[in-house]
Design an enzyme around this catalytic site. Sequence first.
Site, PDB file in Angstrom:
ATOM      1  N   HIS A   1       6.187 -10.189  10.355  1.00  0.00           N
ATOM      2  CA  HIS A   1       6.983  -9.913   9.148  1.00  0.00           C
ATOM      3  C   HIS A   1       8.470  -9.969   9.498  1.00  0.00           C
ATOM      4  O   HIS A   1       8.893  -9.400  10.508  1.00  0.00           O
ATOM      5  CB  HIS A   1       6.718  -8.506   8.600  1.00  0.00           C
ATOM      6  CG  HIS A   1       5.321  -8.284   8.121  1.00  0.00           C
ATOM      7  ND1 HIS A   1       4.806  -8.878   6.994  1.00  0.00           N
ATOM      8  CD2 HIS A   1       4.333  -7.504   8.616  1.00  0.00           C
ATOM      9  CE1 HIS A   1       3.560  -8.472   6.814  1.00  0.00           C
ATOM     10  NE2 HIS A   1       3.239  -7.644   7.789  1.00  0.00           N
TER      11      HIS A   1
ATOM     12  N   GLU B   1      -5.515  -7.515   9.273  1.00  0.00           N
ATOM     13  CA  GLU B   1      -5.151  -7.073   7.916  1.00  0.00           C
ATOM     14  C   GLU B   1      -4.887  -8.302   7.035  1.00  0.00           C
ATOM     15  O   GLU B   1      -4.390  -9.338   7.496  1.00  0.00           O
ATOM     16  CB  GLU B   1      -3.926  -6.136   7.943  1.00  0.00           C
ATOM     17  CG  GLU B   1      -3.765  -5.428   6.602  1.00  0.00           C
ATOM     18  CD  GLU B   1      -2.824  -4.224   6.608  1.00  0.00           C
ATOM     19  OE1 GLU B   1      -2.172  -3.953   7.627  1.00  0.00           O
ATOM     20  OE2 GLU B   1      -2.749  -3.561   5.548  1.00  0.00           O
TER      21      GLU B   1
ATOM     22  N   HIS C   1      -4.062 -10.021  14.312  1.00  0.00           N
ATOM     23  CA  HIS C   1      -4.230  -8.843  13.443  1.00  0.00           C
ATOM     24  C   HIS C   1      -5.034  -9.260  12.218  1.00  0.00           C
ATOM     25  O   HIS C   1      -4.740 -10.283  11.586  1.00  0.00           O
ATOM     26  CB  HIS C   1      -2.849  -8.324  13.049  1.00  0.00           C
ATOM     27  CG  HIS C   1      -2.860  -7.073  12.219  1.00  0.00           C
ATOM     28  ND1 HIS C   1      -3.939  -6.209  12.152  1.00  0.00           N
ATOM     29  CD2 HIS C   1      -1.905  -6.540  11.409  1.00  0.00           C
ATOM     30  CE1 HIS C   1      -3.640  -5.210  11.337  1.00  0.00           C
ATOM     31  NE2 HIS C   1      -2.430  -5.385  10.873  1.00  0.00           N
TER      32      HIS C   1
ATOM     33  N   HIS D   1      -1.213  -2.465  14.475  1.00  0.00           N
ATOM     34  CA  HIS D   1      -1.284  -1.457  13.437  1.00  0.00           C
ATOM     35  C   HIS D   1      -2.729  -1.016  13.159  1.00  0.00           C
ATOM     36  O   HIS D   1      -2.961   0.051  12.591  1.00  0.00           O
ATOM     37  CB  HIS D   1      -0.620  -2.082  12.192  1.00  0.00           C
ATOM     38  CG  HIS D   1      -0.826  -1.430  10.904  1.00  0.00           C
ATOM     39  ND1 HIS D   1      -1.130  -2.095   9.756  1.00  0.00           N
ATOM     40  CD2 HIS D   1      -0.752  -0.117  10.564  1.00  0.00           C
ATOM     41  CE1 HIS D   1      -1.220  -1.259   8.749  1.00  0.00           C
ATOM     42  NE2 HIS D   1      -0.999  -0.066   9.207  1.00  0.00           N
TER      43      HIS D   1
ATOM     44  N   ASP E   1      -2.855  -9.379   4.920  1.00  0.00           N
ATOM     45  CA  ASP E   1      -1.589 -10.108   4.784  1.00  0.00           C
ATOM     46  C   ASP E   1      -1.463 -11.197   5.855  1.00  0.00           C
ATOM     47  O   ASP E   1      -0.620 -12.079   5.745  1.00  0.00           O
ATOM     48  CB  ASP E   1      -0.370  -9.174   4.798  1.00  0.00           C
ATOM     49  CG  ASP E   1      -0.404  -8.111   5.870  1.00  0.00           C
ATOM     50  OD1 ASP E   1      -1.503  -7.755   6.321  1.00  0.00           O
ATOM     51  OD2 ASP E   1       0.666  -7.627   6.263  1.00  0.00           O
TER      52      ASP E   1
ATOM     53  N   TYR F   1      10.396   0.100   8.206  1.00  0.00           N
ATOM     54  CA  TYR F   1       9.060  -0.426   8.546  1.00  0.00           C
ATOM     55  C   TYR F   1       8.382   0.500   9.559  1.00  0.00           C
ATOM     56  O   TYR F   1       7.212   0.863   9.415  1.00  0.00           O
ATOM     57  CB  TYR F   1       9.211  -1.842   9.126  1.00  0.00           C
ATOM     58  CG  TYR F   1       7.905  -2.558   9.324  1.00  0.00           C
ATOM     59  CD1 TYR F   1       7.390  -3.387   8.326  1.00  0.00           C
ATOM     60  CD2 TYR F   1       7.177  -2.411  10.497  1.00  0.00           C
ATOM     61  CE1 TYR F   1       6.189  -4.040   8.511  1.00  0.00           C
ATOM     62  CE2 TYR F   1       5.984  -3.060  10.685  1.00  0.00           C
ATOM     63  CZ  TYR F   1       5.495  -3.890   9.680  1.00  0.00           C
ATOM     64  OH  TYR F   1       4.295  -4.532   9.866  1.00  0.00           O
TER      65      TYR F   1
ATOM     66  N   ASP G   1       2.319  -7.116  13.670  1.00  0.00           N
ATOM     67  CA  ASP G   1       3.144  -6.159  12.922  1.00  0.00           C
ATOM     68  C   ASP G   1       4.277  -5.562  13.764  1.00  0.00           C
ATOM     69  O   ASP G   1       5.266  -5.051  13.217  1.00  0.00           O
ATOM     70  CB  ASP G   1       2.281  -5.010  12.390  1.00  0.00           C
ATOM     71  CG  ASP G   1       1.525  -5.375  11.122  1.00  0.00           C
ATOM     72  OD1 ASP G   1       1.788  -6.440  10.539  1.00  0.00           O
ATOM     73  OD2 ASP G   1       0.644  -4.582  10.720  1.00  0.00           O
TER      74      ASP G   1
ATOM     75  N   HIS H   1       0.805  -1.228   0.000  1.00  0.00           N
ATOM     76  CA  HIS H   1       0.000   0.000   0.000  1.00  0.00           C
ATOM     77  C   HIS H   1       0.839   1.279   0.000  1.00  0.00           C
ATOM     78  O   HIS H   1       0.734   2.145   0.859  1.00  0.00           O
ATOM     79  CB  HIS H   1      -1.104   0.025   1.060  1.00  0.00           C
ATOM     80  CG  HIS H   1      -0.744  -0.494   2.435  1.00  0.00           C
ATOM     81  ND1 HIS H   1       0.240   0.049   3.196  1.00  0.00           N
ATOM     82  CD2 HIS H   1      -1.284  -1.489   3.170  1.00  0.00           C
ATOM     83  CE1 HIS H   1       0.302  -0.591   4.348  1.00  0.00           C
ATOM     84  NE2 HIS H   1      -0.604  -1.543   4.357  1.00  0.00           N
TER      85      HIS H   1
HETATM   86 FE1  FEO Z   1      -0.980  -4.407   9.358  1.00  0.00          FE
HETATM   87 FE2  FEO Z   1       1.172  -6.855   8.320  1.00  0.00          FE
HETATM   88  O1  FEO Z   1      -0.444  -5.956   8.486  1.00  0.00           O
END
Ligand code: FEO
Length: 400
Positions: A225, A80, A78, A145, A82, A192, A164, A24
């Site tokens: 991540h 989101e 989370h 996040h 991903d 990041y 995250d 994004h």
């Molecule tokens: Fe906020 Fe890795 O997603």
Amino acid sequence: MHSTEIKNNIYWVGAVDWSVRDFHGYSTPEGSTYNAYLVKDEKTALFDTVKKPFAGELVLRISELVDPQSIDYIVVNHVELDHTGALPEVVDLVRPEKIICSSQGKKALLAHFHREDWPYEVVKTGDEISIGSRTIRFIETRMLHWPDSMFSYIPEDRLLISQDGFGQHWATSERFDDEVDASELMYQARKYYANILLPYSPMVQRLLADVKGQGLEIDMIAPDHGLIWRSGVDTIISAWDEWSRQVTRDKAIVVYDTMWQSTHAMAKAVAEGLQAEGMCVKVMSLEACHRSDVVTELLNARAVVLGSSTLNNNMLPRMADLICYMKGLRPAPKVAAAFGSYGWGGEAVKLINAAFEEMKFGIADPGVKANYVPTSDDLARCVELGRMVARAATASPDAE
Ligand code: FEO
């Protein structure tokens, strides 16, 4: 690539995305990973899933360890995509006894997947669930996040599963921080933070105080991540403390876009002035530098000088793009100034100054404009602009 045991009976079962190049608007030239973790105990728990195209890889890695249908709990730290893109497929396969999430997590899961029939179990900060010889303690981390976000802490293993938090977009075959180049790792972690967490810095400060206050003993941080922190737990926590306080250095960034090299020449002159006053300077052409690299440098810069030629009574599109991105990240106030060449209107400098005002940056000088091609006098004014910005920056107290 196989699953990796990160602690006794706790495994990384995620996926490495070597090809993703955009998140994004955040450029990810080194790819990323979507980390998911499986804990085998009397109950088997899966922490987060992966991006949808990697569902098969996740299931394969889980299957090396257990029958996926033996998973009892799926913890959604989370929502989101991903981390939940693969969730519907995994839920259909596993049929878990519980899908554990925060109250905001349940709302977000319903809004994403419209599955009223899933066995949600809502938890809040301080709640604990026993899975046999281990306990999972939950810590809500709203806006870190997303509103749904939470950490899972396993005290028996001193393990913090941090979604995250403390992550990096970096695809590697290694799984641990001490297996990769330390400076590259810290660069990716800083990038990041600057691109994802910067707007939530006050909340990061509260979270770090809270974690300290609770006296959590942590010897491993497993984010969703990038690399898992086992040697550098203290290093990444103090880096997050510094980044969230937005500690600055005697550093300025000069970021510009140019039509016919006039604004480029002005940028070099501004940098000369900044350097002459002892500032560390980073000059970034928007033709060469991505917006996400600019904000990575912005994080610890005390001053920002933006330059754009005027095009159609406006600034150049790449500068408008950067300003839009920067505004969204809500950096702490910086010392600022603008410059640029023009043919007739000359609006770019005025528009950049208006953006500085909106971001509550302190404008050190109204800026320098040069008609078509800068004269030696114009360039001298640019050098002086750099000097003025440097003097204002070194006189200004830190953002701490
Ligand atoms: Fe906020 Fe890795 O997603």
